[in-house]
Design an enzyme around this catalytic site. Structure first.
Site, PDB file in Angstrom:
ATOM      1  N   HIS A 102     -25.381 -59.710 100.922  1.00 38.39           N
ATOM      2  CA  HIS A 102     -26.655 -60.416 100.805  1.00 38.39           C
ATOM      3  C   HIS A 102     -27.396 -59.962  99.543  1.00 38.39           C
ATOM      4  O   HIS A 102     -27.533 -58.774  99.296  1.00 38.39           O
ATOM      5  CB  HIS A 102     -27.513 -60.125 102.038  1.00 38.39           C
ATOM      6  CG  HIS A 102     -28.701 -61.013 102.174  1.00 38.39           C
ATOM      7  ND1 HIS A 102     -28.633 -62.262 102.744  1.00 38.39           N
ATOM      8  CD2 HIS A 102     -29.992 -60.847 101.802  1.00 38.39           C
ATOM      9  CE1 HIS A 102     -29.824 -62.821 102.740  1.00 38.39           C
ATOM     10  NE2 HIS A 102     -30.670 -61.973 102.167  1.00 38.39           N
TER      11      HIS A 102
ATOM     12  N   ASP B 249     -22.173 -60.580 104.344  1.00 36.83           N
ATOM     13  CA  ASP B 249     -23.626 -60.611 104.483  1.00 36.83           C
ATOM     14  C   ASP B 249     -24.017 -60.075 105.858  1.00 36.83           C
ATOM     15  O   ASP B 249     -23.671 -60.667 106.880  1.00 36.83           O
ATOM     16  CB  ASP B 249     -24.121 -62.048 104.310  1.00 36.83           C
ATOM     17  CG  ASP B 249     -25.620 -62.137 104.110  1.00 36.83           C
ATOM     18  OD1 ASP B 249     -26.341 -61.295 104.678  1.00 36.83           O
ATOM     19  OD2 ASP B 249     -26.071 -63.051 103.396  1.00 36.83           O
TER      20      ASP B 249
ATOM     21  N   CYS C 252     -32.687 -66.099  99.848  1.00 31.50           N
ATOM     22  CA  CYS C 252     -33.029 -65.420 101.095  1.00 31.50           C
ATOM     23  C   CYS C 252     -34.107 -66.224 101.833  1.00 31.50           C
ATOM     24  O   CYS C 252     -33.838 -67.340 102.260  1.00 31.50           O
ATOM     25  CB  CYS C 252     -33.463 -63.987 100.778  1.00 31.50           C
ATOM     26  SG  CYS C 252     -33.778 -62.933 102.198  1.00 31.50           S
TER      27      CYS C 252
END
Length: 245
Positions: free
Chosen positions: A212, A179, A132
């Site tokens: 994600h 995502d 991330c």
């Protein structure tokens, strides 16, 4: 569209109940979590946190997993004592929070970590993995530090700028098909720009049906359908490090 200046919020997912195999140390002006490899092969990997900070058990679990494959790992506090994002926080304040945590203004911390790995851990070959926010750090490091031999950027938001495609060494990019933070359009742009500008080995891999955080913030046992993708992504990560470090 999500970008580094205005990213979409991401959920913390499953916080692992994990104590860790390493220890916390002081590395010049920052703290870090270090796990020594059971095999001293002179290889090390910097593991970069997501927005939830260097003490998140999930990130330490990933660092320990990598260490079990023959690498000394270090999870530095790249926020340098600043508070990580609170999963219960007000997302409207997130852009302001992020201003003091620029993923591309971490060279002082990277320099300190590299010195520590070379001097204290006798590392001769070094790679980097990030998740991330940490995926952005990896992308920055791989365009800035030729001494870092391999990188794995896991769902790191992409900035569309010419200077981010000149990778110094082999880099693997892992994304999730579903995502909410990184649209597939951004991934397509990355692939096209790497084809145009990059002269080192790279791979961009998108995992079908995943969201994600799936590599490090989702339990392997949460869904039988997800488990093969989680395991494959983690295996790909290790294989990339093994190939290029």
């Amino acid at each position: 569209m999500a970008n580094e200046a205005n990213p979409c919020p991401c959920d913390i997912g499953h916080r692992l109940d994990y104590g860790g195999m390493g220890q916390e140390v002081q590395v010049e002006h920052i703290k870090a979590y270090v796990t020594r490899s059971p095999v001293d092969a002179g290889k090390a990997v910097i593991v970069v946190q997501d927005i939830f900070g260097w003490q998140l058990s999930n990130t330490r679990y990933m660092a320990d997993m990598i260490a079990g494959n023959g690498y000394t790992t270090i999870v530095p506090d790249f926020f340098v004592g600043q508070e990580p994002w609170d999963p219960a926080g007000d997302w409207s304040t997130f852009p302001e929070w992020l201003k003091s945590r620029n993923a591309r203004k971490i060279n002082r911390e990277v320099d300190a970590v590299l010195r520590y790995l070379k001097q204290q851990c006798h590392a001769q070959k070094i790679g980097i993995v990030g998740f991330c926010w940490g995926g952005i750090v990896v992308h920055h490091v791989m365009t800035t530090y030729p001494e870092v031999r391999a990188g794995v950027s896991v769902y790191g938001i992409i900035r569309d700028s010419e200077d981010v495609y000149n990778l110094k060494n082999p880099t693997l990019f892992i994304f999730a098909e579903n995502d909410a933070v990184i649209p597939l359009e951004q991934v397509s742009i990355l692939i096209q720009k790497l084809k145009e500008h990059c002269i080192v080995n790279y791979q961009v891999k998108t995992f079908s049906g995943q969201t994600h955080g799936f590599v490090h913030r989702k339990r392997e046992d949460c869904s039988p359908a997800d488990k093969p993708y989680i395991e494959e992504a983690r295996r790909n990560l290790i294989e990339w490090l093994n190939k290029y470090i």
